[in-house]
Design a protein around this motif. Structure first.
Motif, PDB file in Angstrom:
ATOM      1  N   UNK A 139       0.857  -1.185   0.000  1.00  0.00           N
ATOM      2  CA  UNK A 139       0.000   0.000   0.000  1.00  0.00           C
ATOM      3  C   UNK A 139       0.890   1.231   0.000  1.00  0.00           C
ATOM      4  N   UNK A 140       0.610   2.164  -0.899  1.00  0.00           N
ATOM      5  CA  UNK A 140       1.396   3.392  -1.008  1.00  0.00           C
ATOM      6  C   UNK A 140       0.498   4.571  -0.667  1.00  0.00           C
ATOM      7  N   UNK A 141       0.956   5.399   0.281  1.00  0.00           N
ATOM      8  CA  UNK A 141       0.182   6.554   0.719  1.00  0.00           C
ATOM      9  C   UNK A 141       1.097   7.775   0.706  1.00  0.00           C
ATOM     10  N   UNK A 142       0.573   8.897   0.179  1.00  0.00           N
ATOM     11  CA  UNK A 142       1.328  10.153   0.183  1.00  0.00           C
ATOM     12  C   UNK A 142       0.610  11.152   1.073  1.00  0.00           C
ATOM     13  N   UNK A 143       1.385  11.797   1.953  1.00  0.00           N
ATOM     14  CA  UNK A 143       0.858  12.818   2.850  1.00  0.00           C
ATOM     15  C   UNK A 143       1.510  14.150   2.529  1.00  0.00           C
ATOM     16  N   UNK A 144       0.777  15.218   2.892  1.00  0.00           N
ATOM     17  CA  UNK A 144       1.301  16.562   2.691  1.00  0.00           C
ATOM     18  C   UNK A 144       1.086  17.374   3.956  1.00  0.00           C
ATOM     19  N   UNK A 145       2.092  18.169   4.297  1.00  0.00           N
ATOM     20  CA  UNK A 145       2.007  19.157   5.362  1.00  0.00           C
ATOM     21  C   UNK A 145       2.233  20.499   4.691  1.00  0.00           C
ATOM     22  N   UNK A 146       1.341  21.477   4.946  1.00  0.00           N
ATOM     23  CA  UNK A 146       1.486  22.755   4.266  1.00  0.00           C
ATOM     24  C   UNK A 146       1.030  23.891   5.167  1.00  0.00           C
ATOM     25  N   UNK A 160       5.996   2.668   5.830  1.00  0.00           N
ATOM     26  CA  UNK A 160       7.423   2.991   5.963  1.00  0.00           C
ATOM     27  C   UNK A 160       7.746   4.109   4.978  1.00  0.00           C
ATOM     28  N   UNK A 161       8.431   5.149   5.437  1.00  0.00           N
ATOM     29  CA  UNK A 161       8.786   6.276   4.586  1.00  0.00           C
ATOM     30  C   UNK A 161       9.742   5.826   3.486  1.00  0.00           C
ATOM     31  N   UNK A 162       9.382   6.122   2.222  1.00  0.00           N
ATOM     32  CA  UNK A 162      10.269   5.763   1.112  1.00  0.00           C
ATOM     33  C   UNK A 162      10.789   6.997   0.376  1.00  0.00           C
ATOM     34  N   UNK A 163      10.076   8.135   0.500  1.00  0.00           N
ATOM     35  CA  UNK A 163      10.599   9.367  -0.120  1.00  0.00           C
ATOM     36  C   UNK A 163      10.000  10.577   0.578  1.00  0.00           C
ATOM     37  N   UNK A 164      10.720  11.689   0.465  1.00  0.00           N
ATOM     38  CA  UNK A 164      10.242  12.934   1.063  1.00  0.00           C
ATOM     39  C   UNK A 164      10.685  14.085   0.183  1.00  0.00           C
ATOM     40  N   UNK A 165       9.966  15.186   0.261  1.00  0.00           N
ATOM     41  CA  UNK A 165      10.317  16.384  -0.495  1.00  0.00           C
ATOM     42  C   UNK A 165       9.846  17.592   0.290  1.00  0.00           C
ATOM     43  N   UNK A 166      10.534  18.715   0.106  1.00  0.00           N
ATOM     44  CA  UNK A 166      10.149  19.946   0.811  1.00  0.00           C
ATOM     45  C   UNK A 166      10.195  21.113  -0.144  1.00  0.00           C
ATOM     46  N   UNK A 167       9.445  22.140   0.195  1.00  0.00           N
ATOM     47  CA  UNK A 167       9.468  23.378  -0.590  1.00  0.00           C
ATOM     48  C   UNK A 167       9.440  24.552   0.359  1.00  0.00           C
ATOM     49  N   UNK A 168      10.397  25.460   0.190  1.00  0.00           N
ATOM     50  CA  UNK A 168      10.439  26.748   0.864  1.00  0.00           C
ATOM     51  C   UNK A 168      10.593  26.643   2.387  1.00  0.00           C
TER      52      UNK A 168
END
Length: 170
Positions: A139-146, A160-168
């Motif tokens: 199962x693949x789930x993507x979350x966003x914090x903004x 389990x965390x497999x990737x992360x990205x950030x902006x600003x």
């Protein structure tokens, strides 16, 4: 011997046409297919085999019957059901303001392999923006914090965390 073949074609043609008429009220797809077979078998046994446009006429009749089949047969009664989303357990905790948590320092604390629960201890509760559940695959789930122009995205497979990205982030 040739008359036996024509008799067999005649019997088969009539049988399929009768079956088509019988099934018409209960199973439209079976009825149309039986009628199609019966009509396609009919011209050879009616001695039109030597008539030059016979093949064209037979293909026109078959095409028309198939067109009716496609037009009037409803879609499958058992369509493939999309996988049902299973809710990820969410821990309810008081959290500091999102602005205080969305920092480059907090982002750098998040490491591959961490669980969603471990990440929310650092960033707070995220918003689920995508979920893919296919039987037999993780199962693949993507979350966003903004907050304002600051954002963090994190992708988890089987929690389990497999990737992360950030902006600003500062």
């Amino acid at each position: 011997m040739q008359s036996l073949g024509k008799t067999t074609l005649w019997v088969l043609s009539v049988l399929f046409i009768l079956l088509g008429l019988v099934f018409f009220a209960t199973n439209l797809s079976a009825a149309l297919m039986a009628l199609l077979i019966g009509v396609v078998l009919l011209p050879p046994m009616a001695q039109f085999i030597d008539y030059p446009p016979f093949k064209v006429i037979r293909w026109v009749i078959a095409g028309a019957a198939f067109g009716l089949f496609v037009a009037f047969v409803p879609p499958s009664e058992n369509p493939v059901q999309p996988p049902q989303a299973s809710p990820t357990p969410r821990l309810q905790r008081p959290s500091p303001s999102p602005t205080q948590r969305l920092t480059l320092e907090a982002f750098n604390q998040i490491k591959a392999g961490m669980t969603y629960e471990q990440v929310i201890e650092i960033l707070g509760e995220g918003e689920e923006i995508s979920r893919v559940e296919i039987p037999g695959t993780p199962t693949t789930v993507m979350y966003q914090w903004q907050t304002g122009l600051r954002s963090v995205n994190a992708t988890f497979q089987d929690n389990k965390l497999i990737s992360k990205a950030q902006f600003n982030l500062d």
